[in-house]
Design a protein around this motif. Sequence first.
Motif, PDB file in Angstrom:
ATOM      1  N   ALA A 129      21.344  48.429   4.099  1.00 39.49           N
ATOM      2  CA  ALA A 129      22.092  49.685   3.993  1.00 39.49           C
ATOM      3  C   ALA A 129      23.235  49.738   5.001  1.00 39.49           C
ATOM      4  CB  ALA A 129      21.163  50.886   4.194  1.00 39.49           C
ATOM      5  N   LYS A 130      23.126  48.960   6.086  1.00 40.24           N
ATOM      6  CA  LYS A 130      24.207  48.987   7.089  1.00 40.24           C
ATOM      7  C   LYS A 130      25.530  48.566   6.458  1.00 40.24           C
ATOM      8  CE  LYS A 130      23.739  44.344   8.963  1.00 40.24           C
ATOM      9  NZ  LYS A 130      22.505  43.618   9.144  1.00 40.24           N
ATOM     10  N   ASN A 131      25.486  47.684   5.444  1.00 44.22           N
ATOM     11  CA  ASN A 131      26.712  47.241   4.774  1.00 44.22           C
ATOM     12  C   ASN A 131      27.357  48.389   3.989  1.00 44.22           C
ATOM     13  OD1 ASN A 131      26.392  44.564   5.747  1.00 44.22           O
ATOM     14  ND2 ASN A 131      24.868  44.225   4.153  1.00 44.22           N
ATOM     15  N   LEU A 132      26.522  49.235   3.381  1.00 41.49           N
ATOM     16  CA  LEU A 132      27.029  50.423   2.692  1.00 41.49           C
ATOM     17  C   LEU A 132      27.747  51.325   3.691  1.00 41.49           C
ATOM     18  CD1 LEU A 132      27.180  52.548   0.357  1.00 41.49           C
ATOM     19  CD2 LEU A 132      24.937  53.340   1.147  1.00 41.49           C
ATOM     20  N   TYR A 133      27.118  51.571   4.831  1.00 40.74           N
ATOM     21  CA  TYR A 133      27.715  52.463   5.829  1.00 40.74           C
ATOM     22  C   TYR A 133      29.045  51.908   6.330  1.00 40.74           C
ATOM     23  CZ  TYR A 133      22.984  54.394   5.768  1.00 40.74           C
ATOM     24  OH  TYR A 133      21.788  54.934   5.378  1.00 40.74           O
ATOM     25  N   LEU A 134      29.114  50.613   6.575  1.00 38.11           N
ATOM     26  CA  LEU A 134      30.370  49.992   7.015  1.00 38.11           C
ATOM     27  C   LEU A 134      31.448  50.154   5.943  1.00 38.11           C
ATOM     28  CD1 LEU A 134      28.946  46.748   8.653  1.00 38.11           C
ATOM     29  CD2 LEU A 134      30.141  48.612   9.855  1.00 38.11           C
ATOM     30  N   ARG A 135      31.072  49.931   4.694  1.00 40.99           N
ATOM     31  CA  ARG A 135      32.020  50.043   3.580  1.00 40.99           C
ATOM     32  C   ARG A 135      32.559  51.470   3.456  1.00 40.99           C
ATOM     33  NH1 ARG A 135      28.820  48.099  -0.129  1.00 40.99           N
ATOM     34  NH2 ARG A 135      28.465  49.966  -1.349  1.00 40.99           N
ATOM     35  N   LEU A 136      31.709  52.471   3.809  1.00 39.16           N
ATOM     36  CA  LEU A 136      32.112  53.870   3.674  1.00 39.16           C
ATOM     37  C   LEU A 136      32.854  54.401   4.903  1.00 39.16           C
ATOM     38  CD1 LEU A 136      28.985  55.347   1.855  1.00 39.16           C
ATOM     39  CD2 LEU A 136      31.215  54.754   0.887  1.00 39.16           C
ATOM     40  N   GLY A 137      33.089  53.536   5.896  1.00 40.63           N
ATOM     41  CA  GLY A 137      33.908  53.955   7.026  1.00 40.63           C
ATOM     42  C   GLY A 137      33.168  54.222   8.323  1.00 40.63           C
ATOM     43  N   TYR A 139      31.364  53.032  11.791  1.00 43.54           N
ATOM     44  CA  TYR A 139      31.545  51.919  12.718  1.00 43.54           C
ATOM     45  C   TYR A 139      30.395  51.933  13.717  1.00 43.54           C
ATOM     46  CZ  TYR A 139      33.626  55.637  15.595  1.00 43.54           C
ATOM     47  OH  TYR A 139      33.852  56.789  16.276  1.00 43.54           O
ATOM     48  N   ALA A 140      30.099  50.757  14.266  1.00 46.84           N
ATOM     49  CA  ALA A 140      28.973  50.626  15.196  1.00 46.84           C
ATOM     50  C   ALA A 140      29.370  51.177  16.564  1.00 46.84           C
ATOM     51  CB  ALA A 140      28.569  49.167  15.313  1.00 46.84           C
ATOM     52  N   LEU A 141      28.488  51.985  17.137  1.00 49.47           N
ATOM     53  CA  LEU A 141      28.653  52.493  18.502  1.00 49.47           C
ATOM     54  C   LEU A 141      27.889  51.614  19.478  1.00 49.47           C
ATOM     55  CD1 LEU A 141      28.074  56.336  18.022  1.00 49.47           C
ATOM     56  CD2 LEU A 141      30.234  55.206  18.531  1.00 49.47           C
ATOM     57  N   ALA A 142      26.667  51.259  19.103  1.00 52.06           N
ATOM     58  CA  ALA A 142      25.800  50.473  19.988  1.00 52.06           C
ATOM     59  C   ALA A 142      24.712  49.841  19.141  1.00 52.06           C
ATOM     60  CB  ALA A 142      25.176  51.376  21.050  1.00 52.06           C
ATOM     61  N   GLU A 143      24.120  48.768  19.691  1.00 52.01           N
ATOM     62  CA  GLU A 143      22.985  48.132  19.029  1.00 52.01           C
ATOM     63  C   GLU A 143      21.912  47.909  20.073  1.00 52.01           C
ATOM     64  OE1 GLU A 143      21.953  44.477  15.974  1.00 52.01           O
ATOM     65  OE2 GLU A 143      24.015  44.786  16.633  1.00 52.01           O
ATOM     66  N   ARG A 144      20.706  48.416  19.796  1.00 49.86           N
ATOM     67  CA  ARG A 144      19.592  48.201  20.725  1.00 49.86           C
ATOM     68  C   ARG A 144      18.270  48.357  19.974  1.00 49.86           C
ATOM     69  NH1 ARG A 144      22.246  52.557  22.500  1.00 49.86           N
ATOM     70  NH2 ARG A 144      21.366  54.592  22.122  1.00 49.86           N
ATOM     71  N   ASP A 145      17.285  47.642  20.468  1.00 52.02           N
ATOM     72  CA  ASP A 145      15.934  47.700  19.896  1.00 52.02           C
ATOM     73  C   ASP A 145      15.928  47.484  18.384  1.00 52.02           C
ATOM     74  OD1 ASP A 145      14.983  48.274  22.475  1.00 52.02           O
ATOM     75  OD2 ASP A 145      15.277  50.429  22.179  1.00 52.02           O
ATOM     76  N   GLY A 146      16.773  46.589  17.915  1.00 53.82           N
ATOM     77  CA  GLY A 146      16.782  46.248  16.494  1.00 53.82           C
ATOM     78  C   GLY A 146      17.446  47.275  15.598  1.00 53.82           C
ATOM     79  N   ALA A 147      18.155  48.248  16.181  1.00 52.87           N
ATOM     80  CA  ALA A 147      18.829  49.273  15.387  1.00 52.87           C
ATOM     81  C   ALA A 147      20.287  49.392  15.816  1.00 52.87           C
ATOM     82  CB  ALA A 147      18.134  50.621  15.550  1.00 52.87           C
ATOM     83  N   ILE A 148      21.122  49.789  14.864  1.00 49.60           N
ATOM     84  CA  ILE A 148      22.548  49.994  15.126  1.00 49.60           C
ATOM     85  C   ILE A 148      22.835  51.494  15.048  1.00 49.60           C
ATOM     86  CG2 ILE A 148      24.907  49.437  14.405  1.00 49.60           C
ATOM     87  CD1 ILE A 148      23.681  47.064  12.822  1.00 49.60           C
ATOM     88  N   GLN A 149      23.415  52.043  16.120  1.00 48.32           N
ATOM     89  CA  GLN A 149      23.898  53.420  16.101  1.00 48.32           C
ATOM     90  C   GLN A 149      25.280  53.374  15.480  1.00 48.32           C
ATOM     91  OE1 GLN A 149      20.556  54.445  17.311  1.00 48.32           O
ATOM     92  NE2 GLN A 149      21.992  56.132  17.313  1.00 48.32           N
TER      93      GLN A 149
END
Length: 158
Positions: A129-137, A139-149
Motif C-alpha cells: 500500500a505504500k506504493n499507492l500512497y507515494l503515487r497519490l502524493g 512523502y516519507a517523513l521517517a522510517e522506524r520499527d519497520g514502518a514508514i511515517q
Amino acid sequence: SAPPMTDSADAPALTTRPVQVNDRNWLIALRTTTMNPHLEASGIPVSARENQARVDTDFSYIRIVCLEQQRIGMIKALRDRCPWKLVQIQIDPAYQNRGFGGQLVEALIDAARECSTPLELSVLSVNPAKNLYLRLGFYALAERDGAIQMRYDPAREE
C-alpha cells in the motif's frame, strides 16, 4: 450515507456509512485477514487481543465501506486534529486490486485539500500500500520499527 465514489457510470459505486456495534466482529476478522500477513512479514507479533484493541481504538471514527450494500472494507480517519491522521484502511482481499483503496484515499485527500489540512499515516515498510500512497502524493517523513511515517501536504501543491 456519503455520496458514491466513482467516476464511471457503469462501475458500481462505493459508499461509506458510520460504524455500528454489530460491525465489530466483522472488523476484527477483516483486520486479521488483511494485516496479519504484513505484521508477520515485519516480525511483529500477531495476537487476537491486539487486533481487537486496534479495532476498538477510536471505534466511532470508523466508516464501513460498502459496494452495493455489501461490506467490503473500512477506513478510520481522525479529522478532528491537525494534521488529520489516516489510522487504518482495509479492503477485503476478495475486493483488493480494483482501485477501491485508491478511491477512498483520494476522497480523503480531496477533503484535506479543501480544508488546507495535511494528512499523515503510518504504513508497514513491507506493505505494498505504500506504493499507492507515494503515487497519490504522500512523502516519507521517517522510517522506524519497520514502518514508514508518511504525509500529504496540500501546501506543497501551491
